[in-house]
Design a protein around this motif. Structure first.
Motif, PDB file in Angstrom:
ATOM      1  N   VAL A 169      -1.847  -2.890   4.311  1.00 22.06           N
ATOM      2  CA  VAL A 169      -1.449  -3.096   2.919  1.00 22.06           C
ATOM      3  C   VAL A 169       0.004  -3.560   2.888  1.00 22.06           C
ATOM      4  N   HIS A 428      -7.837   0.983  -0.248  1.00 20.51           N
ATOM      5  CA  HIS A 428      -7.596   1.105   1.193  1.00 20.51           C
ATOM      6  C   HIS A 428      -8.484   2.228   1.725  1.00 20.51           C
ATOM      7  N   ASN A 433      -7.148   5.576  -1.030  1.00 22.16           N
ATOM      8  CA  ASN A 433      -6.247   5.399  -2.174  1.00 22.16           C
ATOM      9  C   ASN A 433      -6.250   3.950  -2.642  1.00 22.16           C
ATOM     10  N   TYR A 435      -3.972   0.735  -4.111  1.00 20.15           N
ATOM     11  CA  TYR A 435      -2.609   0.205  -4.017  1.00 20.15           C
ATOM     12  C   TYR A 435      -2.525  -1.075  -4.828  1.00 20.15           C
ATOM     13  N   THR A 437      -0.660  -4.504  -5.110  1.00 17.92           N
ATOM     14  CA  THR A 437       0.123  -5.425  -4.297  1.00 17.92           C
ATOM     15  C   THR A 437       0.507  -6.622  -5.157  1.00 17.92           C
ATOM     16  N   VAL A 442       4.486  -3.242  -2.866  1.00 17.02           N
ATOM     17  CA  VAL A 442       3.249  -2.480  -2.676  1.00 17.02           C
ATOM     18  C   VAL A 442       3.500  -1.053  -3.147  1.00 17.02           C
ATOM     19  N   GLU A 444       1.432   2.684  -4.645  1.00 19.66           N
ATOM     20  CA  GLU A 444       0.174   3.403  -4.821  1.00 19.66           C
ATOM     21  C   GLU A 444      -0.078   3.642  -6.307  1.00 19.66           C
TER      22      GLU A 444
END
Length: 465
Positions: A169, A428, A433, A435, A437, A442, A444
């Motif tokens: 990520v 992911h 979790n 995320y 982007t 990046v 959460e």
């Protein structure tokens, strides 16, 4: 130093024919030194200048071209300052750079071999720094490494600048502030497990001009490389290949459409010989019933396009525009129930084969003769357990395989059509979790935040029956 001097005579006699430097004289050292005794060839060749390597100056994301002649033939990277030069013979820019700057350690940017200039011998000693550099320049994955990425939980790493990043990520650089749509697509496709595995297990190419599949494999390996020097990567070489392959339809000089780029990319990857992973992942089948012509046909698809209801033209009593809200399950999927006819084409659609990964595209943008309009309609959708069998007719064979889908990627468009931008919310799997982007950033996010977006493209993964 005596051993290095002996090794110099050994390696200079051989391996000198590959440094032409793009037409420059680079093989002169083959005739100026004599061959070393055969007993010395089995010993590792040492280099006394390895302590001059500066890993903080190295960046292998950019196009492998000489910084002076712009030649891409036998490009070498200086491991002291990070600049690229062509060739390593006596008449090349790399040779002159080693004399002028006293920078002696160079790496071949295609093969990963390390040489010491101006003596021009290959360094074969085992060194932790050289191994790390090769892992960043040409990351390699085998079945065990890929399985570890998928099963051993999240892998946090620390970059050279001290920042932490999560493997898989990592951020992507926005080239010229125009490639945010490409970054969102790359982050989303990286959630498709079979496609990701095929890209990671693709052998590194040594061709001067790799194919589109190989370029996509390179950027995917950088995102999933646990030994990166920094917590982000740049899709520069990938975009160079995309620009040439698409004939300037997608480039770094203008913004593009994420759905159009994903559709073009998947269709181009389908053309890769002896590789049908795209069809195995995304291809489904729909039955088309034409009531005007009285004909029925079937057609494969990689993406399902869903039409949004038109936005209201007038304001409400509070003098604010009403933003409509529509449900994916109870409204938009009726397009494929086999009963509701499309108002424009007067055709009905019915899904006859479900793909392993379902890509849904919402038609938010409408072009007219003057400008592009964006539909701000909010779409409500489930993050888990989207059961298509409850909303559209599904063949019995597909029902037995399971018709439930879980969301793994959500591409969002924010702002106006002209000045807006793209971001991707991705799931992911190693840590379970979500995320967000957006280029290099990046963060959460909670699963509930995924629904509060102007979704544009979604990727659903078929759950096990």
């Amino acid at each position: 130093r005596k051993r290095a001097a002996t090794a110099t005579a050994t390696a200079t006699a051989g391996d000198g024919g590959d440094d032409s430097g793009g037409g420059e004289s680079g093989g002169a050292e083959k005739t100026t030194t004599a061959a070393a005794p055969s007993s010395a060839t089995s010993m590792p060749i040492m280099c006394p200048y390895l302590d001059t390597i500066n890993a903080n100056a190295l960046d292998f994301d950019f196009e492998k071209r000489c910084s002076i002649s712009l030649s891409d033939v036998h490009a070498y990277g200086c491991l002291v300052c990070g600049k690229y030069f062509a060739g390593r013979g006596k008449s090349t820019h790399a040779y002159a750079h080693s004399l002028e700057r006293a920078h002696h350690v160079f790496v071949h940017l295609t093969t990963g071999k390390v040489y010491c200039l101006p003596d021009s011998y290959e360094v074969t000693q085992r060194d932790v720094t050289l191994t790390r550099i090769r892992d960043v320049l040409r990351p390699q994955f085998d079945e065990a490494v890929v399985r570890a990425l998928e099963t051993e939980g999240p892998q946090w790493r620390r970059a050279l600048d001290g920042s932490e990043y999560l493997v898989g990520v990592t951020g992507l650089n926005n080239l010229n502030k125009h490639t945010d749509y490409v970054n969102a697509v790359l982050q989303s496709l990286s959630r498709v497990k079979p496609l990701r595995r095929a890209l990671l297990l693709t052998p590194n190419s040594e061709a001067e001009k790799p194919s589109l599949w190989e370029r996509l494999s390179e950027i995917t390996k950088k995102v999933w490389n646990a030994r990166n020097f920094k917590g982000h990567s740049s899709p520069h070489e990938f975009m160079q290949c995309v620009r040439a392959r698409s004939k300037d339809a997608f480039n770094v000089d203008q913004s593009g459409d994420a759905a159009a780029f994903m559709r073009w990319l998947l269709n181009e990857l389908k053309k890769t010989p002896s590789n049908n992973v795209v069809e195995e992942c995304f291809q489904g089948q729909v039955e088309i019933i034409d009531d005007v012509k009285g004909a029925t046909s079937t057609s494969p698809f990689l993406m399902l396009s869903l039409d949004l209801p038109p936005a209201p033209l007038f304001q409400d009593v509070m003098e604010k525009n009403i933003i409509p809200q529509v449900s994916l399950e109870h409204s938009l999927l009726k397009k494929f129930d086999g009963v509701t006819a499309d108002p424009k084409s007067q055709r009905r659609f019915k899904i006859t084969k479900l793909p392993q990964y379902l890509i849904v595209n919402y038609s938010r943008f409408t072009k007219n003769n003057f400008f592009t309009e964006k539909n701000p309609t909010i779409v409500t959708f489930p993050v888990k357990n989207l059961n298509l069998a409850d909303h559209v007719p599904i063949p019995e064979a597909e029902r037995r395989r399971g018709a439930k889908y879980n969301l793994v990627a959500n591409i969002v468009h924010d702002g106006t059509p002209a000045a807006g931008g793209y971001r991707a919310m991705v799931y992911h799997a190693p840590d379970g979790n979500w995320y967000e982007t957006q280029d290099l950033n990046v963060v959460e996010v909670l699963p509930q935040q995924v629904n509060l977006t102007e979704t544009y493209v979604q990727i659903y993964e078929r759950a096990a029956s």
